[in-house]
Write an enzyme that holds these catalytic residues in place. Structure first.
Site, mmCIF file in Angstrom:
data_model
loop_
_atom_site.group_PDB
_atom_site.id
_atom_site.type_symbol
_atom_site.label_atom_id
_atom_site.label_comp_id
_atom_site.label_asym_id
_atom_site.label_seq_id
_atom_site.Cartn_x
_atom_site.Cartn_y
_atom_site.Cartn_z
ATOM 1 N NE ARG A 1 -4.244 -1.580 0.328
ATOM 2 C CZ ARG A 1 -4.431 -2.640 -0.459
ATOM 3 N NH1 ARG A 1 -3.536 -2.928 -1.404
ATOM 4 N NH2 ARG A 1 -5.498 -3.393 -0.326
ATOM 5 C CG HIS B 1 -3.633 -1.081 -6.773
ATOM 6 N ND1 HIS B 1 -3.947 -0.415 -5.613
ATOM 7 C CD2 HIS B 1 -3.666 -2.396 -6.449
ATOM 8 C CE1 HIS B 1 -4.157 -1.289 -4.634
ATOM 9 N NE2 HIS B 1 -3.993 -2.504 -5.127
#
Ligand SMILES: NC(=O)c1ccc[n+]([C@@H]2O[C@H](COP(=O)([O-])OP(=O)(O)OC[C@H]3O[C@@H](n4cnc5c(N)ncnc54)[C@H](OP(=O)(O)O)[C@@H]3O)[C@@H](O)[C@H]2O)c1
Length: 316
Positions: A231, A279
């Site tokens: 993250r 991502h």
């Protein structure tokens, strides 16, 4: 049984297509629908980034809330989440292999200097490089969970010297052969010491938020390389830029960011030593994940325990 699908900001179609069949295969008949305000109470919900409105209407009456991702930071901070509601995440379900491929790509690309070779090609320059040796390159995987262990085993198979770090200890006798494991008792500094590449695969929690500072990066070998597939908020952006500028880091491959999509004005987009991907290092495989979730719902209805239940005190 009623099951609500609530993929906030995403497309629920593939879940709506896959889940009823997966539930049937698990021996369950269920009314599966995409949640809309005012819907009747569901027994279970499958969600990404649930909205406060969904929480207000549904959360208190749910038996469990399933995260369609491996991480659960998109759920834990949402207002209205009851303390007692079990949150269950997707475990692997095809993501481990993707993650292992992505990290291997990034690691090999840096090890062999493929960017330099590509730049030389554009200039029609025949550059004979001395190939680096993988076994002289120590890669540290921070977060040796379901995904981290697969990444570490794959890097080990490619010949890298691999070190892993988790919160809890592992039995060295029964661990992935060739992979050295460290935990909090060894200390983060011991893990970082001499690393040529650092791969981030720990969840975003109170402990890991802003963990990767300039001081932490300076503990690695100089220059080292950062691969973040966990993250964005694990890394202090300005410290990463400073580490690149001062030569602590030779480069970074980043798949995750504090704000996603990465804002157009963000310096990561144009930094010559940073590779940005949107991502995509491990996407949820809906068919496999639906089968896993259906199996867990069936087990819960039989009163059995299931794996992947989030420990709220740890935050993952
Ligand atoms: N980029 C993407 O596309 C993508 C896709 C999927 C997942 N992810 C990210 O990958 C993360 C990991 O997924 P997973 O399924 O492997 O999770 P997991 O099985 O829960 O593993 C998490 C690992 O991190 C370790 N950990 C937790 N807190 C730590 C800390 N403070 N310091 C060091 N290690 C710590 C845990 O230690 P213990 O073993 O001791 O518990 C565990 O080994 C997810 O949370 C998500 O954020 C990203």
């Amino acid at each position: 049984m009623k099951i609500a699908i609530h993929i906030n900001g995403g497309r629920p179609d593939s879940w709506l297509a896959a889940l009823p069949e997966a539930l049937r295969a698990a021996g369950l008949g269920a009314d599966v629908s995409v949640w809309a305000p005012g819907d009747a109470q569901a027994d279970f919900a499958i969600s990404w980034s649930p909205s406060p409105a969904f929480m207000a209407e549904q959360a208190a009456g749910l038996q469990a809330l399933f995260s369609v991702g491996a991480g659960v930071d998109h759920i834990l901070g949402v207002p209205g989440l009851p303390d007692s509601l079990p949150i269950i995440r997707v475990e692997d379900a095809g993501m481990g292999a993707q993650m292992a491929h992505y990290v291997s790509w990034a690691a090999l690309r840096h090890l062999y200097g493929f960017d330099t070779l590509q730049a030389a090609q554009r200039e029609r320059r025949w550059t004979s490089r001395l190939f680096a040796e993988a076994d002289r390159c120590t890669v540290g995987v921070l977060g040796m969970g379901v995904l981290g262990e697969q990444v570490a085993a794959t890097l080990d198979g490619l010949g890298f010297a691999v070190r892993g770090f988790s919160r809890s200890a592992r039995d060295p006798q029964a661990y992935i052969p060739g992979v050295q494991h460290m935990d909090a008792s060894h200390g983060l500094d011991a893990f970082l010491d001499g690393l040529n590449m650092l791969v981030l695969l720990a969840p975003l929690t109170r402990e890991t938020q802003d963990l990767i500072t300039l001081a932490v990066l300076r503990r690695t070998a100089r220059p080292s390389y950062l691969i973040n597939v966990a993250r964005g908020a694990l890394v202090v952006d300005s410290d990463l830029l400073a580490a690149l500028d001062e030569g602590t880091l030779a480069g970074a491959t980043l798949d995750v960011f504090r704000t996603e999509p990465l804002p157009e004005s963000h310096p990561f987009w144009t930094h010559p030593k940073i590779t940005v991907t949107p991502h995509i290092s491990a996407k949820t495989v809906v068919s496999t994940s639906a089968t896993q979730i259906a199996g867990k719902i069936a087990a819960l209805t039989r009163g059995e325990a299931v794996s992947g239940v989030v420990d709220r005190s740890r935050g993952y």
